[in-house]
Enzyme design. Sequence first.
Site, PDB file in Angstrom:
ATOM      1  N   LYS A  52      16.183  42.084  20.423  1.00 37.83           N
ATOM      2  CA  LYS A  52      16.132  43.512  19.812  1.00 37.83           C
ATOM      3  C   LYS A  52      15.936  44.774  20.856  1.00 37.83           C
ATOM      4  CE  LYS A  52      14.605  42.003  15.258  1.00 37.83           C
ATOM      5  NZ  LYS A  52      13.358  42.195  14.212  1.00 37.83           N
ATOM      6  N   SER A  69       9.926  43.742  18.410  1.00 34.84           N
ATOM      7  CA  SER A  69       9.166  42.893  17.859  1.00 34.84           C
ATOM      8  C   SER A  69       9.741  42.212  16.785  1.00 34.84           C
ATOM      9  CB  SER A  69       7.883  43.712  17.060  1.00 34.84           C
ATOM     10  OG  SER A  69       6.857  42.870  16.852  1.00 34.84           O
ATOM     11  N   ASP A  70       9.373  40.983  16.466  1.00 36.96           N
ATOM     12  CA  ASP A  70       9.703  40.114  15.342  1.00 36.96           C
ATOM     13  C   ASP A  70       8.506  39.285  14.641  1.00 36.96           C
ATOM     14  OD1 ASP A  70      12.413  39.411  13.932  1.00 36.96           O
ATOM     15  OD2 ASP A  70      11.373  37.448  14.228  1.00 36.96           O
ATOM     16  N   THR A  71       8.595  39.111  13.610  1.00 36.50           N
ATOM     17  CA  THR A  71       7.548  38.535  12.830  1.00 36.50           C
ATOM     18  C   THR A  71       8.009  37.442  11.933  1.00 36.50           C
ATOM     19  OG1 THR A  71       6.173  40.385  12.939  1.00 36.50           O
ATOM     20  CG2 THR A  71       5.517  38.744  11.204  1.00 36.50           C
TER      21      THR A  71
END
Length: 194
Positions: A52, A69-71
């Site tokens: 990203k 960011s990634d969750t």
Amino acid sequence: MSDLILASHSPRRGDLLNQIGVRFQSHGVDIDESVRSGESPAKYVERLALEKAEACRSQLGTIKAVLGSDTAVVCDQHILGKPRDMEHGVEMLMQLSGRGHQVMTSIALVVDERSLSQVVTTEVFFRTLSLDECQTYWATGEPLDKAGGYGIQGLAAIFIERIVGSYSAVVGLPLAETAGLLKQVGIPVWQPLG
């Protein structure tokens, strides 16, 4: 003017950066979020956060620092994505009911020729839920775009018995770790936002 670009239009991530006084601009990107064969949940979120940030930097042609960011919500080493429909959303909530699961959030900062990343894992424990509660929660519309089909910062807060780890990471951005990465590259926190 900000020296940081957040590779996301997530209002939750934006609110978290504002909370610690970081000046930034938002620019969301769309990338392929498919899990690769044999990829662990931690490697998955780390890769997506980095992709990203890199995609955002490339799209904008910027030299500014970019934060991605990634969750992922992980239960029994299985990544629970965003619910496809009510049946899927309720199924996920019932899977989380009465037990613990992990929320893994990765942050990736791309600046100059460097990329820094970190994965933060938080244990989240749900109380036992009824099918009716899960269906009623789905009807609120809140779970639609949430990993694992719930938002800890919203109505689903009543499902949570306890967490072990970073609350802000579950919301979408681990603040202590994010501040640490930003400081490493000279981006200040606690700035007046007026």
